[in-house]
Each structure stands twice: as C-alpha cells, then as structure tokens.
Motif scaffolding. Sequence first.
Motif, short mmCIF file in Angstrom:
data_model
loop_
_atom_site.label_atom_id
_atom_site.label_comp_id
_atom_site.label_asym_id
_atom_site.label_seq_id
_atom_site.Cartn_x
_atom_site.Cartn_y
_atom_site.Cartn_z
N GLY A 69 3.05 -21.47 -0.42
CA GLY A 69 2.38 -20.88 -1.57
C GLY A 69 1.23 -19.96 -1.25
N SER A 70 0.96 -19.72 0.03
CA SER A 70 -0.09 -18.77 0.39
C SER A 70 0.37 -17.37 0.01
CB SER A 70 -0.39 -18.84 1.89
OG SER A 70 -0.89 -20.10 2.23
N ILE A 71 -0.56 -16.60 -0.55
CA ILE A 71 -0.21 -15.28 -1.08
C ILE A 71 -1.12 -14.21 -0.49
CG2 ILE A 71 -0.23 -13.87 -3.18
CD1 ILE A 71 0.68 -16.33 -4.72
N TYR A 72 -0.49 -13.08 -0.20
CA TYR A 72 -1.21 -11.88 0.24
C TYR A 72 -0.86 -10.73 -0.69
CZ TYR A 72 -1.92 -7.50 2.69
OH TYR A 72 -2.29 -6.22 3.01
N TYR A 73 -1.86 -9.93 -1.02
CA TYR A 73 -1.64 -8.70 -1.78
C TYR A 73 -2.29 -7.53 -1.06
CZ TYR A 73 -0.44 -11.61 -5.83
OH TYR A 73 0.15 -12.51 -6.68
N ALA A 74 -1.63 -6.41 -1.10
CA ALA A 74 -2.26 -5.18 -0.64
C ALA A 74 -3.43 -4.86 -1.58
CB ALA A 74 -1.25 -4.03 -0.65
N ASP A 75 -4.46 -4.26 -1.04
CA ASP A 75 -5.64 -3.95 -1.84
C ASP A 75 -5.29 -3.08 -3.05
OD1 ASP A 75 -7.98 -3.65 0.96
OD2 ASP A 75 -7.29 -5.39 -0.19
N SER A 76 -4.32 -2.22 -2.87
CA SER A 76 -3.97 -1.27 -3.93
C SER A 76 -3.35 -1.93 -5.15
CB SER A 76 -3.00 -0.21 -3.38
OG SER A 76 -1.84 -0.82 -2.86
N VAL A 77 -2.89 -3.18 -5.03
CA VAL A 77 -2.23 -3.83 -6.17
C VAL A 77 -2.95 -5.09 -6.62
CG1 VAL A 77 -0.01 -2.93 -5.36
CG2 VAL A 77 -0.66 -5.31 -4.83
N LYS A 78 -4.01 -5.48 -5.95
CA LYS A 78 -4.74 -6.70 -6.32
C LYS A 78 -5.22 -6.62 -7.75
CE LYS A 78 -6.45 -8.28 -1.83
NZ LYS A 78 -7.63 -8.42 -0.95
N GLY A 79 -5.02 -7.70 -8.49
CA GLY A 79 -5.45 -7.74 -9.88
C GLY A 79 -4.44 -7.16 -10.85
N ARG A 80 -3.41 -6.50 -10.34
CA ARG A 80 -2.39 -5.90 -11.21
C ARG A 80 -1.01 -6.51 -10.99
NH1 ARG A 80 -1.04 -0.75 -10.59
NH2 ARG A 80 -1.54 -0.67 -8.35
N PHE A 81 -0.70 -6.87 -9.75
CA PHE A 81 0.61 -7.42 -9.42
C PHE A 81 0.49 -8.91 -9.14
CE2 PHE A 81 2.75 -3.35 -7.50
CZ PHE A 81 2.40 -2.65 -8.65
N THR A 82 1.56 -9.64 -9.46
CA THR A 82 1.61 -11.07 -9.19
C THR A 82 2.97 -11.41 -8.58
OG1 THR A 82 0.15 -11.56 -11.06
CG2 THR A 82 1.44 -13.39 -10.15
N ILE A 83 2.93 -12.03 -7.41
CA ILE A 83 4.16 -12.49 -6.77
C ILE A 83 4.33 -13.98 -7.03
CG2 ILE A 83 3.06 -12.96 -4.54
CD1 ILE A 83 5.66 -11.99 -3.20
N SER A 84 5.55 -14.39 -7.27
CA SER A 84 5.84 -15.81 -7.49
C SER A 84 7.25 -16.10 -7.00
CB SER A 84 5.68 -16.19 -8.96
OG SER A 84 6.59 -15.47 -9.76
N ARG A 85 7.55 -17.38 -6.85
CA ARG A 85 8.88 -17.75 -6.38
C ARG A 85 9.36 -18.99 -7.11
NH1 ARG A 85 8.21 -18.72 -0.09
NH2 ARG A 85 10.26 -19.75 -0.25
N ASP A 86 10.67 -19.03 -7.31
CA ASP A 86 11.34 -20.20 -7.89
C ASP A 86 12.31 -20.68 -6.82
OD1 ASP A 86 13.01 -22.01 -9.19
OD2 ASP A 86 12.91 -20.93 -11.09
N ASN A 87 11.90 -21.70 -6.10
CA ASN A 87 12.71 -22.16 -4.97
C ASN A 87 14.06 -22.73 -5.42
OD1 ASN A 87 10.70 -21.43 -3.12
ND2 ASN A 87 9.68 -23.41 -3.34
N ALA A 88 14.10 -23.32 -6.58
CA ALA A 88 15.36 -23.88 -7.07
C ALA A 88 16.40 -22.79 -7.32
CB ALA A 88 15.11 -24.68 -8.34
N LYS A 89 15.92 -21.59 -7.63
CA LYS A 89 16.82 -20.48 -7.90
C LYS A 89 16.89 -19.49 -6.74
CE LYS A 89 16.06 -20.63 -12.91
NZ LYS A 89 15.62 -19.87 -14.11
N ASN A 90 16.21 -19.81 -5.64
CA ASN A 90 16.18 -18.89 -4.49
C ASN A 90 15.74 -17.49 -4.91
OD1 ASN A 90 16.95 -20.85 -2.69
ND2 ASN A 90 19.09 -20.20 -2.57
N THR A 91 14.80 -17.43 -5.81
CA THR A 91 14.38 -16.16 -6.40
C THR A 91 12.89 -15.94 -6.19
OG1 THR A 91 16.11 -16.32 -8.07
CG2 THR A 91 14.31 -14.81 -8.53
#
Length: 120
Positions: free
Chosen positions: A55-77
Amino acid sequence: QVQLVESGGGLVQPGGSLRLSCVASGSIFSINDRGWYRQVPGKQRELVARISSGGSIYYADSVKGRFTISRDNAKNTVYLQMNSLKPEDTAVYYCTTGGTTAGGRPFGSWGQGTQVTVSS
C-alpha cells in the motif's frame, strides 16, 4: 504469460476527470508493485504513480493532489483517478505490473497504453 489491459482514456476538457483501469490476467501467483507511466512523443516515459503490495504510494510532483492510484487485489486491477486535468497531462498512459507467475517466475508486464487528451 501475464497480460495487462487498460481502459478509461479519452478526450476531456481542462479541469475535468478521467479514471483509468488496468486489469491483469494470465498465469499469476502474486502481484507486487503496480504503476502508471505516461509518455508524449519525443520524450521519455515518466512515472506518474506507483503502489506497492503493502500500500505504499508514490506520486510524481506534477500530479500530487490531483491524481489518486488505488488497487483492488481481488480483481487484479489498478486504477488511476485523474482530477483537475491540465493540457500538460495529455499523453499515452501505460500500466505496469510486477509479480510472480503460477510457475514461480518473476514477471514484469506493460499494458498497450491508453490515450488521454486534455483539450478545450
């Protein structure tokens, strides 16, 4: 063999939102890090966001505060929610995934890319 299929790209006006999805399929035992990169013609592919299996997350500075990454392991998505889009976010977005196959081999796969265009 592990395949990644991306979806969700398209044309959006500045300030708008898009949600990208990337589904992994094939001979998968486990999935570790997942990430999103983007590339514009004539430039190197750049890392946009990455999420580890823990669950550790990294964002490029250019997208911080605007983009959100997430994952659903049950769906491999893995998802990339993109808000407050800017014209400079226009690029082909690629999903990447690493892990172990059912045969015990490490893998690293890339999706085919999905075009995101931000324009009025």
